[in-house]
Design a protein around this motif. Structure first.
Motif, PDB file in Angstrom:
ATOM      1  N   GLU A 140     -30.966  22.243  18.010  1.00 13.54           N
ATOM      2  CA  GLU A 140     -31.491  20.976  16.867  1.00 13.54           C
ATOM      3  C   GLU A 140     -30.717  21.380  15.724  1.00 13.54           C
ATOM      4  N   ALA A 141     -29.967  22.881  15.803  1.00 10.03           N
ATOM      5  CA  ALA A 141     -28.641  23.098  14.305  1.00 10.03           C
ATOM      6  C   ALA A 141     -27.604  21.592  14.175  1.00 10.03           C
ATOM      7  N   ARG A 142     -27.199  21.756  15.788  1.00  5.75           N
ATOM      8  CA  ARG A 142     -26.190  21.065  16.426  1.00  5.75           C
ATOM      9  C   ARG A 142     -25.903  19.801  15.239  1.00  5.75           C
ATOM     10  N   GLY A 143     -24.285  19.862  13.756  1.00 12.40           N
ATOM     11  CA  GLY A 143     -24.265  18.589  13.190  1.00 12.40           C
ATOM     12  C   GLY A 143     -25.292  19.229  12.063  1.00 12.40           C
ATOM     13  N   ALA A 144     -25.776  20.065  11.998  1.00 10.18           N
ATOM     14  CA  ALA A 144     -26.161  19.978  11.042  1.00 10.18           C
ATOM     15  C   ALA A 144     -25.723  21.209   9.522  1.00 10.18           C
ATOM     16  N   GLY A 145     -24.230  21.358  10.165  1.00  6.72           N
ATOM     17  CA  GLY A 145     -23.711  21.972   8.988  1.00  6.72           C
ATOM     18  C   GLY A 145     -23.642  23.768   8.527  1.00  6.72           C
ATOM     19  N   CYS A 146     -22.808  24.146   7.800  1.00  8.48           N
ATOM     20  CA  CYS A 146     -23.006  25.352   7.693  1.00  8.48           C
ATOM     21  C   CYS A 146     -25.390  26.126   7.248  1.00  8.48           C
ATOM     22  N   VAL A 147     -25.699  26.489   7.286  1.00  3.44           N
ATOM     23  CA  VAL A 147     -27.076  26.355   6.609  1.00  3.44           C
ATOM     24  C   VAL A 147     -27.474  28.438   5.949  1.00  3.44           C
ATOM     25  N   VAL A 148     -27.858  28.242   5.366  1.00  3.61           N
ATOM     26  CA  VAL A 148     -28.547  29.611   5.159  1.00  3.61           C
ATOM     27  C   VAL A 148     -30.219  29.871   6.206  1.00  3.61           C
ATOM     28  N   VAL A 149     -30.051  30.601   6.325  1.00  2.00           N
ATOM     29  CA  VAL A 149     -31.394  30.799   7.076  1.00  2.00           C
ATOM     30  C   VAL A 149     -32.399  32.201   5.890  1.00  2.00           C
ATOM     31  N   PHE A 150     -32.898  31.571   5.525  1.00  2.00           N
ATOM     32  CA  PHE A 150     -33.715  32.978   4.712  1.00  2.00           C
ATOM     33  C   PHE A 150     -35.647  32.139   4.583  1.00  2.00           C
ATOM     34  N   GLY A 151     -36.320  33.530   5.423  1.00  3.40           N
ATOM     35  CA  GLY A 151     -37.711  33.595   5.014  1.00  3.40           C
ATOM     36  C   GLY A 151     -38.186  33.261   6.264  1.00  3.40           C
ATOM     37  N   GLU A 152     -37.536  32.572   7.234  1.00  5.29           N
ATOM     38  CA  GLU A 152     -37.985  31.816   8.186  1.00  5.29           C
ATOM     39  C   GLU A 152     -37.830  29.655   7.692  1.00  5.29           C
TER      40      GLU A 152
END
Length: 326
Positions: A140-152
């Motif tokens: 699902e996260a493919r192609g979304a660019g760099c992301v920050v994951v914090f607190g769900e």
């Protein structure tokens, strides 16, 4: 036979998530990437194969452009389904946006950290690492660019900001998270527009940039003083891109010598282009050669400006890059 096991690289840069309180002097980075992964309950149940790398062991405030450009080159060499970067929260919003600009392809690159070090009650590092690994391994996260994951929550690098000094819910974004993790499932609800990629190997030219925030009663003295020391400048202006009239001459002179990026200090919303017409308004400043940053926050505008200058981009090329921002 196709290997169906998802593979994620966890790369540690240090920061609070890797800190423990060793003395009365306070917490310092002591945990390796192996230590971080070993402390994550439930990771083995995911079936995700995790590779670890102790890339740096620094406070987030001490990371440099060279550290992150070297990291970007390393990421390109990894034969994995996704990458998790753990680091100090001080600079997560800047690191994430830099990596978003210099990493190409669809592979998820996820940045996370912790607001409470491992010696504290309620340390949030293990939960954030587990959520980040799930996102990095997900299709699902493919192609979304760099992301920050914090607190769900899953935040796009372009929008995420640290908005509290100590709260475990310090990371927010406007107009909101692009997704979240619930019941161990990664859910992406919207996707940001792609960022223009900068080859990290091309970013070798020396450059110095700075952000100057204008305040009530400013007369341009600080702008001129900082401008004499840098190759490019970001102005964090009032409202939709306004400065005191007394600053106009200084900015006019600086814009003739270097790229000067106009941003808003408000935390969200765009720099306008033609709504106001008084001296020091957005339309007046743009007519004097300043470059609008659209909705890009001041610190992230500096990241983009710095990278472009390090690739020896001309002022026209820099203007085109900022004008292409959504």
């Amino acid at each position: 036979m196709i290997d169906s096991v998802r593979r994620v690289a966890v790369i540690s840069l240090g920061g609070t998530i890797a800190m423990t309180a060793q003395t009365a002097a306070g917490a310092t980075p002591t945990l390796s990437a192996d230590d971080l992964v070993a402390a994550v309950p439930g990771l083995a149940d995911t079936g995700i194969h995790v590779e670890v790398d102790d890339f740096r062991r620094l406070p987030g405030a001490s990371l440099s452009f060279s550290d992150l450009l070297e990291l970007a080159v390393k990421i390109e060499t990894l034969a994995v389904d996704g990458v998790v970067i753990t680091q100090g929260t001080d600079t997560i919003e800047e690191t994430a946006y830099l990596l978003d600009l210099v990493t190409a392809g669809d592979m998820p690159v996820v940045v996370t950290g912790a607001m409470r070090n491992a010696s504290m009650a309620g340390a949030d590092g293990p939960a954030n690492v587990l959520a980040a690994i799930r996102v990095a391994a997900s299709s699902e996260a493919r192609g979304a660019g760099c992301v920050v994951v914090f607190g769900e929550e899953i935040h796009a690098a372009r929008w995420v900001r640290k908005t509290h000094a100590t709260s475990p819910t310090a990371f927010t974004s406007y107009p909101g998270p692009i997704g979240y993790i619930a019941e161990d499932r990664v859910r992406i609800v919207t996707r940001p527009a792609g960022s223009a990629a900068v080859d990290p190997r091309d970013a070798t030219a020396p450059a110095r940039t700075a952000v100057v925030t204008v305040g009530l009663g400013d007369d341009g003295t600080i702008l001129r003083a900082v401008g004499d020391q840098v190759d490019g400048l970001v102005v964090a202006a009032f409202g939709a891109g306004h400065v005191p009239m007394a600053c106009v001459d200084a900015l006019t002179d600086l814009a003739k010598r270097m790229p000067v990026i106009l941003t808003t200090r408000t935390g969200s919303g765009p720099v306008l282009r033609q709504t106001y017409g008084f001296p020091g308004s957005e339309s007046d400043l743009l007519a004097r050669g300043l470059i609008p940053a659209s909705t890009l926050a001041p610190m992230k505008a500096r990241i983009l400006l710095q990278l472009l200058l390090m690739t020896s981009a001309t002022k026209d090329e820099i203007t085109q890059s900022f004008n292409a921002l959504p």
